[in-house]
Design a protein around this motif. Structure first.
Motif, PDB file in Angstrom:
ATOM      1  N   ASP A 183       0.909  -1.142   0.000  1.00  0.00           N
ATOM      2  CA  ASP A 183       0.000   0.000   0.000  1.00  0.00           C
ATOM      3  C   ASP A 183       0.947   1.189   0.000  1.00  0.00           C
ATOM      4  OD1 ASP A 183      -2.365  -1.499   0.195  1.00  0.00           O
ATOM      5  OD2 ASP A 183      -2.139  -1.643   2.368  1.00  0.00           O
ATOM      6  N   TRP A 184       0.837   2.048  -1.000  1.00  0.00           N
ATOM      7  CA  TRP A 184       1.765   3.167  -1.076  1.00  0.00           C
ATOM      8  C   TRP A 184       1.094   4.390  -1.643  1.00  0.00           C
ATOM      9  CZ3 TRP A 184       6.099   1.419  -5.027  1.00  0.00           C
ATOM     10  CH2 TRP A 184       5.536   1.134  -6.261  1.00  0.00           C
ATOM     11  N   SER A 185       1.724   5.536  -1.367  1.00  0.00           N
ATOM     12  CA  SER A 185       1.237   6.789  -1.926  1.00  0.00           C
ATOM     13  C   SER A 185       2.438   7.665  -2.234  1.00  0.00           C
ATOM     14  CB  SER A 185       0.284   7.497  -0.958  1.00  0.00           C
ATOM     15  OG  SER A 185       0.973   7.904   0.204  1.00  0.00           O
ATOM     16  N   ASN A 186       2.220   8.561  -3.165  1.00  0.00           N
ATOM     17  CA  ASN A 186       3.283   9.458  -3.602  1.00  0.00           C
ATOM     18  C   ASN A 186       2.718  10.862  -3.749  1.00  0.00           C
ATOM     19  OD1 ASN A 186       4.141  10.392  -6.798  1.00  0.00           O
ATOM     20  ND2 ASN A 186       5.649  10.539  -5.167  1.00  0.00           N
ATOM     21  N   VAL A 187       3.382  11.826  -3.136  1.00  0.00           N
ATOM     22  CA  VAL A 187       3.078  13.236  -3.346  1.00  0.00           C
ATOM     23  C   VAL A 187       4.408  13.913  -3.662  1.00  0.00           C
ATOM     24  CG1 VAL A 187       2.206  15.375  -2.345  1.00  0.00           C
ATOM     25  CG2 VAL A 187       1.100  13.203  -1.793  1.00  0.00           C
ATOM     26  N   TYR A 188       4.510  14.409  -4.879  1.00  0.00           N
ATOM     27  CA  TYR A 188       5.713  15.043  -5.420  1.00  0.00           C
ATOM     28  C   TYR A 188       6.946  14.171  -5.192  1.00  0.00           C
ATOM     29  CZ  TYR A 188       9.404  18.308  -6.603  1.00  0.00           C
ATOM     30  OH  TYR A 188      10.522  18.866  -7.143  1.00  0.00           O
ATOM     31  N   ASN A 189       7.782  14.496  -4.194  1.00  0.00           N
ATOM     32  CA  ASN A 189       9.036  13.755  -4.024  1.00  0.00           C
ATOM     33  C   ASN A 189       9.027  12.837  -2.797  1.00  0.00           C
ATOM     34  OD1 ASN A 189       9.106  15.851  -2.128  1.00  0.00           O
ATOM     35  ND2 ASN A 189      11.326  15.993  -2.191  1.00  0.00           N
ATOM     36  N   VAL A 190       7.855  12.591  -2.231  1.00  0.00           N
ATOM     37  CA  VAL A 190       7.759  11.751  -1.042  1.00  0.00           C
ATOM     38  C   VAL A 190       6.964  10.483  -1.362  1.00  0.00           C
ATOM     39  CG1 VAL A 190       6.901  11.600   1.326  1.00  0.00           C
ATOM     40  CG2 VAL A 190       7.917  13.742   0.492  1.00  0.00           C
ATOM     41  N   LEU A 191       7.540   9.364  -0.969  1.00  0.00           N
ATOM     42  CA  LEU A 191       6.917   8.057  -1.156  1.00  0.00           C
ATOM     43  C   LEU A 191       6.648   7.452   0.223  1.00  0.00           C
ATOM     44  CD1 LEU A 191       6.091   5.546  -2.798  1.00  0.00           C
ATOM     45  CD2 LEU A 191       8.524   4.913  -2.848  1.00  0.00           C
ATOM     46  N   LYS A 192       5.390   7.124   0.497  1.00  0.00           N
ATOM     47  CA  LYS A 192       5.002   6.461   1.740  1.00  0.00           C
ATOM     48  C   LYS A 192       4.599   5.035   1.405  1.00  0.00           C
ATOM     49  CE  LYS A 192       3.409  10.653   4.015  1.00  0.00           C
ATOM     50  NZ  LYS A 192       2.289  11.327   4.693  1.00  0.00           N
ATOM     51  N   ILE A 193       5.138   4.091   2.179  1.00  0.00           N
ATOM     52  CA  ILE A 193       4.894   2.674   1.917  1.00  0.00           C
ATOM     53  C   ILE A 193       4.441   1.989   3.209  1.00  0.00           C
ATOM     54  CG2 ILE A 193       5.915   0.488   1.179  1.00  0.00           C
ATOM     55  CD1 ILE A 193       7.995   2.101  -0.369  1.00  0.00           C
ATOM     56  N   SER A 194       3.418   1.152   3.087  1.00  0.00           N
ATOM     57  CA  SER A 194       2.963   0.290   4.178  1.00  0.00           C
ATOM     58  C   SER A 194       2.943  -1.140   3.671  1.00  0.00           C
ATOM     59  CB  SER A 194       1.555   0.677   4.633  1.00  0.00           C
ATOM     60  OG  SER A 194       1.537   1.974   5.140  1.00  0.00           O
ATOM     61  N   LEU A 195       3.493  -2.031   4.478  1.00  0.00           N
ATOM     62  CA  LEU A 195       3.537  -3.439   4.092  1.00  0.00           C
ATOM     63  C   LEU A 195       2.870  -4.305   5.152  1.00  0.00           C
ATOM     64  CD1 LEU A 195       7.268  -3.722   2.942  1.00  0.00           C
ATOM     65  CD2 LEU A 195       5.255  -3.394   1.504  1.00  0.00           C
ATOM     66  N   SER A 196       1.974  -5.159   4.705  1.00  0.00           N
ATOM     67  CA  SER A 196       1.407  -6.220   5.531  1.00  0.00           C
ATOM     68  C   SER A 196       0.912  -7.300   4.581  1.00  0.00           C
ATOM     69  CB  SER A 196       0.279  -5.717   6.433  1.00  0.00           C
ATOM     70  OG  SER A 196      -0.843  -5.363   5.670  1.00  0.00           O
ATOM     71  N   THR A 197       0.782  -8.484   5.101  1.00  0.00           N
ATOM     72  CA  THR A 197       0.316  -9.601   4.290  1.00  0.00           C
ATOM     73  C   THR A 197      -1.161  -9.793   4.594  1.00  0.00           C
ATOM     74  OG1 THR A 197       2.514 -10.581   4.403  1.00  0.00           O
ATOM     75  CG2 THR A 197       0.704 -12.029   3.714  1.00  0.00           C
ATOM     76  N   HIS A 198      -1.993  -9.413   3.649  1.00  0.00           N
ATOM     77  CA  HIS A 198      -3.435  -9.426   3.881  1.00  0.00           C
ATOM     78  C   HIS A 198      -3.958 -10.823   4.189  1.00  0.00           C
ATOM     79  CE1 HIS A 198      -3.537  -5.223   2.863  1.00  0.00           C
ATOM     80  NE2 HIS A 198      -2.879  -5.484   1.755  1.00  0.00           N
TER      81      HIS A 198
END
Length: 96
Positions: free
Chosen positions: A57-72
């Motif tokens: 699960d990730w999101s990007n705004v301009y130069n920032v990348l946010k990532i979340s990891l879990s095994t559904h």
């Protein structure tokens, strides 16, 4: 894949200082010089995700990348998440 307990997760995170554990997932935020560099990293990460058959699960705004990891399927964090986190670290912060 077996869900890891919180003690195991916290111990494994000692090897991944950019990552934190909360809300039943491991999370990281990476800042790049510009959008192009961020998007380039995301593209390289996407290939690794496909190879591991595991997707963030990730999101990007301009130069920032946010990532979340879990095994559904396991309803939490598994070794699969740590495999992908290590691969992501190698992509965004290559060793000299």
């Amino acid at each position: 894949m077996k869900k890891l307990d919180e003690t195991t997760i916290e111990k494994k995170l000692l090897q991944l200082p950019e990552w934190d554990y909360f809300d039943n997932a491991i999370h990281a935020e990476f800042e790049f010089e510009n959008f192009k560099d961020c998007f380039s990293a995301m593209s390289r990460i996407a290939f690794e995700c496909e190879a591991l058959d595991h997707h963030p699960d990730w999101s990007n705004v301009y130069n920032v990348l946010k990532i979340s990891l879990s095994t559904h399927d396991a309803n939490g964090v598994t070794e699969k998440d740590f495999d992908l986190a290590r691969a992501i670290e190698h992509i965004v912060e290559p060793e000299d």
